[in-house]
Design an enzyme around this catalytic site. Structure first.
Site, short mmCIF file in Angstrom:
data_model
loop_
_atom_site.label_atom_id
_atom_site.label_comp_id
_atom_site.label_asym_id
_atom_site.label_seq_id
_atom_site.Cartn_x
_atom_site.Cartn_y
_atom_site.Cartn_z
N ASP A 83 -29.48 5.19 35.31
CA ASP A 83 -30.59 6.08 34.99
C ASP A 83 -31.35 6.46 36.26
O ASP A 83 -30.76 6.53 37.34
CB ASP A 83 -31.51 5.41 33.96
N HIS A 141 -38.09 8.10 33.75
CA HIS A 141 -37.20 8.05 32.59
C HIS A 141 -36.52 6.69 32.44
O HIS A 141 -36.49 6.11 31.35
CB HIS A 141 -36.16 9.16 32.73
N SER A 185 -31.95 10.22 24.48
CA SER A 185 -32.11 9.22 25.55
C SER A 185 -32.84 7.99 25.05
O SER A 185 -32.59 6.87 25.50
CB SER A 185 -32.92 9.82 26.71
#
Length: 621
Positions: free
Chosen positions: A163, A201, A419
């Site tokens: 990620d 994120h 996600s």
């Protein structure tokens, strides 16, 4: 971040939750699966040596144009192969020997010359990737709270997160200590050796999978805990501060996860990212990489994508599964909206991508999990939160009636997207493996799919913040096998030997029927098909249509008393069964297909069925 090990590499990729328009080489990110080497070889025998997008560039662009490519060789690449590329003025970006590949920067003229090398099997662009988009009510919806009460928290299991990096948040420490559970960190972002999360994120995803909630134990209305709060995290950063990266960076990170598997007991790999599809999964290097991880004994969990609102192909969001979520081996996860603690009220999120996959027609997603308006860990240095301060979740006063900056700095924030749904399944996989370390990735997938909650609404609607309404059917290509049920999966004792490949949907234009057939060669041992390992019970519901059985609209039942597509007048039926876009044999998809999400507001709203009041979270996916 104080990590025991930091071996830094370079690369670029992009997170898959915003509504960004893609250029020819820019794409959104997801998950990929595996095929046996023999099957892949047979299937690739008549395929072109160069990927479709690169082929167009070779035909139409200036030969001096410099591009990033991934070269797949017929043998494990040797020094002579790299030297040949360097003699052409090329630069080696990443050595990807575990999939017999190298990533180079070359001119198009040099690429054309490279195709003459007899050892070269296939050349594709090093595509750009993006991320795909906490559990409170969500934990209850998937019964993870009950599972944790059994004493399972993922302890001893390593979850590798590919990620945007991870911030040193206290919820990722051992509870009550400063001892980190992020046991390894490495950057694969080109030109940036730091594994820190400059986007935000990856930290959010880590909290959903494994946050322990110690920062919200007091001062918050709810303690924000992840699914596997005792698991260790392996931080493999591939996305930069804008959420962008590249195929080669992701592949290099997957390669590292395989190398570190035994050292950190990495049993789960989370890919909350993806990109558009350009060719069959049997040729795509990103898919080849996830296959290697799966065959190494690592459960690969991938986001389905966030193009469920996309109607640019006239399919109402069907056929929008992204790479590597199109691979039949991996667990591909769609997102639901969970407005309360009653899972019967959960509905598919409007942005959640639907199957079947283009080109190969793999039945996806495999299952769904909550992904809308998820509260998880805040990275104060991440560009997401800096650009969207309204996403912050603040502590509250002693009566929980007012929450805001006067009561302390925020430690959490909200995001929506597949996600966010993906790490819920990754965390669940860690719990199953903690309980029974002998489980293979295929048994984990089979148990999660078989036990998924299937009693959902056959027809539902969702709203975005602009008031647009989206209609959905509770079919196979929207919900997969159903919604994640962690407790039921933990209680499953099903065993067996073989693969749990997602099936292939085959359309018969003559009689408008569809057959789900076994993916891969007939010699492949499978956990379901003609001899389902759990006897008369089936993975898709009480009367699943599998193998040689054909399901027909109005006659065959997929989910209990609900038919798979309703009547032939339903828009979903006519789209999937009659669209040459999806069923065509030469579909190439990968340019911008996210017009409905370009407003940067991918979260769904909730409409109270009694009062009619609509509550919206201004969220990106």
């Amino acid at each position: 971040m104080n990590c025991p090990k930091t071996n830094f590499k370079k690369t670029a990729w992009s997170a898959a939750w915003g509504g960004t328009k893609a250029a020819v080489v820019a794409v959104a990110l997801l998950a990929v699966l595996v095929i046996t080497p023999a099957a892949a070889g047979a299937k690739n025998a008549d395929k072109p040596k160069v990927g479709p997008v690169l082929r167009r560039m070779l035909a139409n662009n200036d030969p001096s144009t410099v591009v990033d490519v991934i070269v797949q060789y017929k043998v494990k690449p040797l020094q002579k192969h790299m030297d040949r590329a360097k003699r052409r003025g090329g630069k080696v970006k990443h050595q990807l020997g575990f999939i017999k590949s190298e990533a180079y920067t070359l001119s198009l003229a040099d690429v054309q010359d490279l195709l003459d090398d007899a050892d070269v099997a296939h050349v594709t662009l090093d595509h750009k990737v993006k991320m795909t988009g906490h559990p409170d009510a969500a934990l209850v919806s998937v019964t993870a709270d009950v599972a944790q009460s059994y004493g399972y928290d993922g302890s001893g299991v390593g979850i590798a997160l590919v990620d945007s990096g991870i911030y040193a948040h206290p919820d990722l420490n051992l509870f009550g200590t400063n001892n980190q559970r992020v046991v390894y960190s490495e950057s694969f972002v080109t030109g940036d050796p730091s594994p820190a999360d400059t986007y935000g994120h990856g930290t959010h995803v880590a909290g959903i999978a494994a946050g322990n909630g110690q920062a919200s134990a007091t001062g918050y209305k709810t303690q924000h805990t992840g699914v596997a709060p005792g698991a260790n995290i392996i931080n493999l950063r591939v996305l930069d501060g804008s959420g962008s990266g590249s195929d080669s960076g992701v592949i290099a990170a997957i390669q590292r996860a395989i190398e570190l598997k035994d050292q950190y007991n990495i049993r789960v790999l989370n890919l909350s990212l993806g990109r558009g599809m350009y060719e069959s999964y049997t040729l795509d290097p990103l898919c080849q990489a996830v296959e290697q991880a799966w065959n190494a004994g690592i459960v690969v969990v991938v986001a389905a994508g966030n193009s469920g609102r996309d109607n640019t192909m006239g399919t109402y969001g069907y056929g929008t599964i992204t790479v590597p979520g199109n691979d039949p081996y991996v667990i591909t996860v769609g997102a639901t909206n969970s407005p309360d603690y009653n899972r019967a009220n959960d509905v598919i999120a409007s942005y959640s991508s639907k199957g079947p996959s283009l080109v190969d027609h793999i039945a996806k997603p495999d299952l769904v999990a909550p992904g809308n308006a998820m509260t998880s860990l805040l990275d104060p240095n991440g560009s997401i939160i800096k650009n969207n301060p309204s996403y912050k979740v603040y502590p509250c006063d002693s009566t929980d009636t007012y929450c805001g900056p006067t009561h302390g700095s925020p430690m959490y924030f909200k995001l929506s997207g597949t996600s966010m749904a993906t790490p819920m399944v990754a965390g669940a996989a860690a719990l199953l493996i903690q309980k029974d370390p002998s489980l293979t990735p295929d048994l984990v997938k089979a148990r999660l799919m078989k036990t998924a909650y299937k009693n959902r609404q056959m027809y539902s609607t969702a709203l975005d913040s602009r008031g647009n309404r989206y209609s959905h059917q509770g079919d196979l290509f929207t919900y997969g096998a159903g919604m994640l049920d962690v407790t039921a999966a933990l209680n499953s004792t099903d065993t067996g030997v073989g693969y749990a490949l997602s099936p292939t949907a085959v359309y018969n234009a003559a009689n408008h029927t569809v057959t789900l057939t076994q993916t891969g060669p007939s010699s492949t041992s499978v956990l379901w098909g003609s001899s389902v390992i759990w006897g008369s019970s089936v993975i898709w519901g009480s009367s699943v249509i599998w193998g040689s059985n054909v399901f027909l609209s109005g006659s065959s039942v997929l989910w209990g008393s609900s038919v798979i597509w309703g009547s032939s007048t339903d828009s979903g039926f006519s789209v999937i069964w009659g669209s040459s876009v999806i069923w065509g044999s030469s579909v190439i998809w990968g340019s911008s297909t996210t017009q409905a999400m370009d407003d940067g507001d991918a979260g769904d709203c909730f409409e109270d069925p009694d009062s009619g009041v609509v509550t919206c979270e201004q969220l990106q996916q």
